[in-house]
Design a protein around this motif. Structure first.
Motif, PDB file in Angstrom:
ATOM      1  N   ASN A   1       0.847  -1.183   0.000  1.00  0.00           N
ATOM      2  CA  ASN A   1       0.000   0.000   0.000  1.00  0.00           C
ATOM      3  C   ASN A   1       0.886   1.237   0.000  1.00  0.00           C
ATOM      4  O   ASN A   1       1.533   1.542   1.009  1.00  0.00           O
ATOM      5  N   ARG A   2       0.913   1.934  -1.116  1.00  0.00           N
ATOM      6  CA  ARG A   2       1.816   3.078  -1.245  1.00  0.00           C
ATOM      7  C   ARG A   2       1.423   4.220  -0.305  1.00  0.00           C
ATOM      8  O   ARG A   2       2.287   4.923   0.246  1.00  0.00           O
ATOM      9  N   LYS A   3       0.131   4.422  -0.102  1.00  0.00           N
ATOM     10  CA  LYS A   3      -0.305   5.491   0.790  1.00  0.00           C
ATOM     11  C   LYS A   3       0.201   5.257   2.210  1.00  0.00           C
ATOM     12  O   LYS A   3       0.602   6.199   2.900  1.00  0.00           O
ATOM     13  N   ALA A   4       0.174   4.002   2.647  1.00  0.00           N
ATOM     14  CA  ALA A   4       0.676   3.680   3.983  1.00  0.00           C
ATOM     15  C   ALA A   4       2.173   3.933   4.071  1.00  0.00           C
ATOM     16  O   ALA A   4       2.676   4.427   5.098  1.00  0.00           O
ATOM     17  N   ARG A   5       2.889   3.609   3.007  1.00  0.00           N
ATOM     18  CA  ARG A   5       4.340   3.846   2.988  1.00  0.00           C
ATOM     19  C   ARG A   5       4.646   5.339   3.048  1.00  0.00           C
ATOM     20  O   ARG A   5       5.487   5.779   3.846  1.00  0.00           O
TER      21      ARG A   5
ATOM     22  N   GLY B   1       0.127   8.364  -8.898  1.00  0.00           N
ATOM     23  CA  GLY B   1      -0.813   8.334 -10.011  1.00  0.00           C
ATOM     24  C   GLY B   1      -1.253   6.933 -10.383  1.00  0.00           C
ATOM     25  O   GLY B   1      -2.192   6.769 -11.173  1.00  0.00           O
ATOM     26  N   ILE B   2      -0.584   5.931  -9.837  1.00  0.00           N
ATOM     27  CA  ILE B   2      -0.981   4.545 -10.107  1.00  0.00           C
ATOM     28  C   ILE B   2      -1.761   4.026  -8.911  1.00  0.00           C
ATOM     29  O   ILE B   2      -1.214   3.839  -7.827  1.00  0.00           O
ATOM     30  N   ASP B   3      -3.035   3.845  -9.117  1.00  0.00           N
ATOM     31  CA  ASP B   3      -3.908   3.349  -8.056  1.00  0.00           C
ATOM     32  C   ASP B   3      -4.284   1.897  -8.334  1.00  0.00           C
ATOM     33  O   ASP B   3      -4.324   1.461  -9.480  1.00  0.00           O
ATOM     34  N   GLY B   4      -4.582   1.182  -7.304  1.00  0.00           N
ATOM     35  CA  GLY B   4      -4.965  -0.220  -7.462  1.00  0.00           C
ATOM     36  C   GLY B   4      -4.205  -1.108  -6.497  1.00  0.00           C
ATOM     37  O   GLY B   4      -3.361  -0.644  -5.714  1.00  0.00           O
ATOM     38  N   ILE B   5      -4.508  -2.402  -6.570  1.00  0.00           N
ATOM     39  CA  ILE B   5      -3.922  -3.364  -5.641  1.00  0.00           C
ATOM     40  C   ILE B   5      -2.678  -3.989  -6.249  1.00  0.00           C
ATOM     41  O   ILE B   5      -2.700  -4.493  -7.372  1.00  0.00           O
ATOM     42  N   SER B   6      -1.601  -3.942  -5.489  1.00  0.00           N
ATOM     43  CA  SER B   6      -0.374  -4.605  -5.919  1.00  0.00           C
ATOM     44  C   SER B   6       0.085  -5.529  -4.804  1.00  0.00           C
ATOM     45  O   SER B   6       0.097  -5.154  -3.632  1.00  0.00           O
ATOM     46  N   GLY B   7       0.433  -6.728  -5.190  1.00  0.00           N
ATOM     47  CA  GLY B   7       0.874  -7.705  -4.198  1.00  0.00           C
ATOM     48  C   GLY B   7       0.952  -9.077  -4.813  1.00  0.00           C
ATOM     49  O   GLY B   7       0.971  -9.226  -6.038  1.00  0.00           O
TER      50      GLY B   7
END
Length: 358
Positions: free
Chosen positions: A238-242, A341-347
């Motif tokens: 989660n980039r926002k958390a980072r 600018g890149i939203d979505g789930i990564s994992g």
């Protein structure tokens, strides 16, 4: 003449009459001695004093029920029919939802099994010799997106924990996939993926390695995989958390572009070769989910190192499956960075296939 004995019961006030005998013409007559109790009026007055009526108290239990003139609303026949119909509709809806859920589960398990069994098993076995192998477009975009949404839902509902081994500013979270009724509600597609992959990938590798069912392979494993067990987990970035954690620690509002905290880790193996503990993991499978626009600069991939020291990088890509040996393939997990600018789930979902106990 025979003597006759007459018995008398105790009279009022438990007074036993006194019996006197008089002889009249040789006949024995029994006569009770009269007791002087006063006139009848006096007796009635005396009895009345003993039975003075007392005021009645209302029983408390009557306060707990409606009065006789308080009527409950009568349910008409039409209302009863409507209530029954509504209940029947709810039951029917639940049954339909359960059937649809079971049908969906069977479809997903079948699809995953088909996709896994279509993989080239001989090439997979060859990669277990300290190498790796990559497959793209494995499950299809729709199923991959469902799995990704489950990961995001678990993160949003606090079902994942921060991976402190990756660092408090890593933005990486994880949760073990153990199955069971409760977790299946949270991530049914993820559980089905792990179950189907663990069962059918191990089955086809075992058969190819031993030559069962006429399957011929150039590579034979020195072990047999357990087709009923595995170790798996969901890992999400989660980039926002980072960015939030970096901003909090550094006080820099532009800390999201700072990667100085992301140091490259040394190469190693899934199985710690220096440990005396028994580790049953033999094959590692990583299945990626990434949003549109995710490229190599966003991180999250795996770098492998050959015996001669050369390196090869496999980037994180949506619907990609990466397989390698847990105890023979030297590798390094690259940190997740993301991009504004890149939203979505990564994992990814990682599943470790384990050796069958002897």
């Amino acid at each position: 003449m025979n003597k006759v004995t007459h018995g008398f019961a105790p009279g009022p006030n438990n007074v036993i009459p006194v019996i006197q005998q008089k002889s009249i013409n040789s006949v024995t007559v029994l006569q009770a001695k009269k007791k002087d109790g006063g006139s009848m009026a006096q007796k009635r007055k005396k009895r009345g004093k003993k039975f003075i009526p007392k005021p009645m108290e209302r029983p408390k239990v009557l306060d707990e029920v409606p009065r006789a003139d308080m009527w409950e609303k009568t349910v008409s026949t039409d209302d009863q029919v409507q209530t029954m119909t509504k209940g029947e509709e709810e039951t029917k809806a639940k049954a339909t939802a359960l059937v649809d859920s079971q049908r969906k589960s069977v479809e997903i398990l079948t699809k995953i099994r088909t996709q896994i069994e279509n993989l080239p098993v001989n090439q997979i076995l060859d990669a277990m010799d300290g190498k790796y192998i990559v497959f793209d477009d494995v499950l299809g975009e729709d199923l991959c997106n469902e799995i990704a949404e489950e990961g995001q839902s678990m993160f949003d509902n606090n079902k994942m924990e921060l991976d402190l081994n990756a660092g408090i500013t890593s933005g990486e979270y994880g949760v073990a996939i153990k199955g069971g009724k409760e977790q299946y509600v949270d991530c049914p597609r993820s559980v089905e993926y792990v179950v189907s992959t663990s069962r059918h990938l191990t089955g086809m590798m075992n058969k190819a390695s031993s030559g069962e069912d006429g399957v011929v392979s150039t590579k034979s494993l020195s072990y047999k995989l357990d087709e009923t067990a595995s170790m798996a987990g969901w890992r999400l970035f989660n980039r926002k958390a980072r960015v939030s954690s970096l901003t909090l620690l550094t006080g820099n509002d532009n800390a999201g572009n700072d990667t100085s905290d992301l140091e490259k880790k040394p190469f190693g193996f899934v199985v710690d070769q220096n440990s005396n503990e028994v580790d049953m993991r033999k094959v590692t499978a990583i299945y990626y989910t990434t949003p549109t626009g995710w490229d190599e600069d966003c991180g999250g991939g795996v770098t492998f190192q050959d015996a001669d020291g050369s390196e090869e990088h496999v980037r994180a890509k949506n619907d990609r499956l990466l397989l390698f040996s847990s105890d023979e393939s030297a590798h390094r997990l690259e940190p997740w960075i993301g991009k504004e600018g890149i939203d979505g789930i990564s994992g990814y979902i990682v599943a470790h296939l384990v050796r069958k106990r002897q």
